[in-house]
Scaffold this motif. Structure first.
Motif, short mmCIF file in Angstrom:
data_model
loop_
_atom_site.label_atom_id
_atom_site.label_comp_id
_atom_site.label_asym_id
_atom_site.label_seq_id
_atom_site.Cartn_x
_atom_site.Cartn_y
_atom_site.Cartn_z
N ALA A 154 1.07 -1.15 0.12
CA ALA A 154 0.28 -0.04 0.11
C ALA A 154 0.83 1.18 0.04
O ALA A 154 0.36 2.32 0.22
N GLY A 155 1.99 1.21 -0.33
CA GLY A 155 3.02 2.36 -0.34
C GLY A 155 4.40 2.10 0.29
O GLY A 155 4.77 1.19 0.09
N GLU A 156 4.74 3.22 0.90
CA GLU A 156 6.06 3.24 1.42
C GLU A 156 6.21 2.47 3.04
O GLU A 156 7.20 2.50 3.48
N THR A 157 5.17 2.54 3.56
CA THR A 157 5.11 1.98 4.84
C THR A 157 4.36 0.41 4.94
O THR A 157 3.45 0.33 4.34
N PHE A 158 5.08 -0.26 5.96
CA PHE A 158 4.44 -1.51 6.14
C PHE A 158 2.94 -1.09 6.87
O PHE A 158 2.75 -0.22 7.62
N SER A 159 1.91 -2.05 6.60
CA SER A 159 0.65 -1.91 6.93
C SER A 159 0.08 -3.29 7.13
O SER A 159 0.60 -4.19 6.90
N ILE A 160 -1.32 -3.37 7.73
CA ILE A 160 -2.01 -4.46 7.65
C ILE A 160 -2.32 -5.07 6.44
O ILE A 160 -2.69 -6.30 6.26
N ALA A 161 -2.17 -4.55 5.28
CA ALA A 161 -2.43 -4.94 4.07
C ALA A 161 -1.09 -5.91 3.59
O ALA A 161 -1.24 -6.96 3.04
N ASP A 162 0.07 -5.52 4.09
CA ASP A 162 1.31 -6.40 3.90
C ASP A 162 0.97 -7.85 4.62
O ASP A 162 1.44 -8.69 4.25
N ILE A 163 0.21 -7.70 5.88
CA ILE A 163 -0.02 -8.95 6.61
C ILE A 163 -0.90 -9.72 6.01
O ILE A 163 -0.46 -11.00 5.88
N ALA A 164 -2.15 -9.12 5.31
CA ALA A 164 -3.23 -10.09 4.73
C ALA A 164 -2.40 -10.70 3.23
O ALA A 164 -2.50 -11.64 3.31
N VAL A 165 -1.65 -9.69 2.54
CA VAL A 165 -1.29 -10.23 1.33
C VAL A 165 -0.29 -10.96 1.44
O VAL A 165 0.19 -11.95 0.77
N GLY A 166 0.78 -10.76 2.43
CA GLY A 166 1.80 -11.40 2.70
C GLY A 166 1.65 -12.86 3.28
O GLY A 166 2.22 -13.87 2.62
N CYS A 167 0.57 -13.37 4.00
CA CYS A 167 0.24 -14.51 4.16
C CYS A 167 -0.25 -15.36 2.98
O CYS A 167 0.17 -16.56 3.08
N ALA A 168 -1.00 -14.68 2.06
CA ALA A 168 -1.64 -15.36 1.08
C ALA A 168 -0.04 -15.53 -0.22
O ALA A 168 -0.20 -16.66 -0.64
N ALA A 169 0.71 -14.62 -0.13
CA ALA A 169 1.73 -14.72 -1.08
C ALA A 169 2.71 -15.97 -0.65
O ALA A 169 3.15 -16.63 -1.35
N HIS A 170 2.93 -15.99 0.78
CA HIS A 170 3.68 -17.07 1.25
C HIS A 170 3.37 -18.37 0.81
O HIS A 170 3.80 -19.28 0.45
N ARG A 171 1.87 -18.69 1.05
CA ARG A 171 1.25 -19.79 0.44
C ARG A 171 1.51 -20.14 -0.92
O ARG A 171 1.87 -21.03 -1.27
N TRP A 172 1.32 -19.31 -1.66
CA TRP A 172 1.38 -19.39 -3.14
C TRP A 172 2.64 -19.78 -3.38
O TRP A 172 3.28 -20.52 -4.12
N LEU A 173 3.87 -18.86 -2.74
CA LEU A 173 5.23 -19.30 -3.27
C LEU A 173 5.76 -20.53 -2.80
O LEU A 173 6.58 -21.16 -3.69
N ILE A 174 5.17 -21.08 -1.80
CA ILE A 174 5.73 -22.53 -1.36
C ILE A 174 4.72 -23.51 -1.77
O ILE A 174 5.28 -24.61 -1.60
N LEU A 175 3.68 -23.26 -2.41
CA LEU A 175 2.92 -24.35 -2.92
C LEU A 175 3.65 -25.36 -4.07
O LEU A 175 4.35 -24.97 -4.76
N PRO A 176 3.70 -26.59 -3.97
CA PRO A 176 4.42 -27.64 -4.64
C PRO A 176 4.43 -27.72 -6.05
O PRO A 176 3.64 -28.81 -6.62
N PHE A 177 4.44 -26.75 -6.87
CA PHE A 177 4.39 -27.07 -8.27
C PHE A 177 5.13 -25.85 -9.03
O PHE A 177 5.41 -24.66 -8.32
N GLU A 178 5.40 -25.81 -10.19
CA GLU A 178 6.29 -25.14 -10.87
C GLU A 178 5.47 -23.83 -11.05
O GLU A 178 4.67 -23.80 -11.83
N LYS A 179 6.27 -22.54 -10.97
CA LYS A 179 5.63 -21.16 -11.37
C LYS A 179 6.63 -20.35 -11.75
O LYS A 179 7.68 -20.53 -11.67
N ALA A 180 6.23 -19.35 -12.28
CA ALA A 180 6.98 -18.16 -12.98
C ALA A 180 7.71 -17.68 -11.65
O ALA A 180 7.27 -17.63 -10.66
N GLU A 181 8.83 -17.01 -12.15
CA GLU A 181 9.65 -16.29 -11.15
C GLU A 181 8.99 -14.99 -10.55
O GLU A 181 8.72 -14.28 -11.86
N ARG A 182 9.19 -14.67 -9.39
CA ARG A 182 8.32 -13.55 -9.06
C ARG A 182 9.31 -12.71 -8.22
O ARG A 182 9.35 -12.62 -6.97
N PRO A 183 10.45 -12.14 -8.90
CA PRO A 183 11.53 -11.52 -8.08
C PRO A 183 11.08 -10.51 -7.06
O PRO A 183 11.58 -10.40 -5.66
#
Length: 207
Positions: A154-183
């Motif tokens: 949501a911008g320059e500062t950590f917020s509750i949006a990072d918590i919500a999206v971060g938990c989801a993104a963490h799951r996505w990144l470690i799901l066991p299938f091949e996916k595109a690189e998302r640096p």
């Protein structure tokens, strides 16, 4: 003050609430509920949360369910590092990403997660996994492009949006299938993991 959080720690939605409580260093009792822990079908729990889902936050008799509502409440009520910005547009951006996580990203990956993590290999539906993977990749691509130009969702500062999206993104990144690189997602996730409250959540395995 008496504060209890109900919900199994393996739940992505419960992890959001745990992360926020830990960021704020608020004392609380964590009661494992849902899944193998049961409780959510009991009358006492249904009186608090008629959905029979987790998490549920109980604070001095005040009861709240829905994980993103809990995030907003904690930010409003306790401020601190999660304090919401005064500027309406800045606050709206936080709401935008909270809603996107709940209505787009998590629903997109849900079937892939359930099939690959909670369904026995011989019972998995390849078509369901493929469709969910494709939907999740579209969301991940959008998020990665967004994070190319901002340190936090949501911008320059950590917020509750990072918590919500971060938990989801963490799951996505470690799901066991091949996916595109998302640096950019990976770099952002690594920044979140440097926070003591975030590291404990983002180190959890998929269950």
């Amino acid at each position: 003050m008496t504060r209890r959080l109900w919900g199994r720690a393996s739940s992505g939605n419960v992890q959001k609430a745990i992360w926020a409580l830990e960021e704020l260093a608020l004392p609380y009792e964590h009661i494992e509920a849902g899944g193998a822990h049961g409780i959510v079908g009991e009358a006492r729990y249904r009186a608090m949360n008629p959905n029979g889902l987790v998490p549920t936050l109980e604070e001095d008799g005040f009861v709240l369910w829905e994980s993103n509502a809990i995030l907003r409440y904690l930010a409003h009520a306790h401020g601190g590092v999660l304090a919401l910005p005064e500027e309406p547009r800045d606050r709206a951006l936080i709401d935008q990403w909270l809603d996107w996580q709940a209505t787009a990203f998590t629903p997109a990956m849900r079937d892939a997660f359930l099939q690959l993590v909670r369904v026995a290999p011989e019972k998995r539906n390849a078509a369901v996994i493929e469709a969910s993977q494709a939907a999740g990749e579209r969301c991940a691509d959008m998020l990665d492009r967004h994070l190319a130009s901002t340190p936090y969702v949501a911008g320059e500062t950590f917020s509750i949006a990072d918590i919500a999206v971060g938990c989801a993104a963490h799951r996505w990144l470690i799901l066991p299938f091949e996916k595109a690189e998302r640096p950019h997602i990976v770099a952002w996730r690594d920044r979140l993991a440097q926070r003591s409250a975030g590291s404990s959540v983002l180190s959890l395995p998929l269950t």
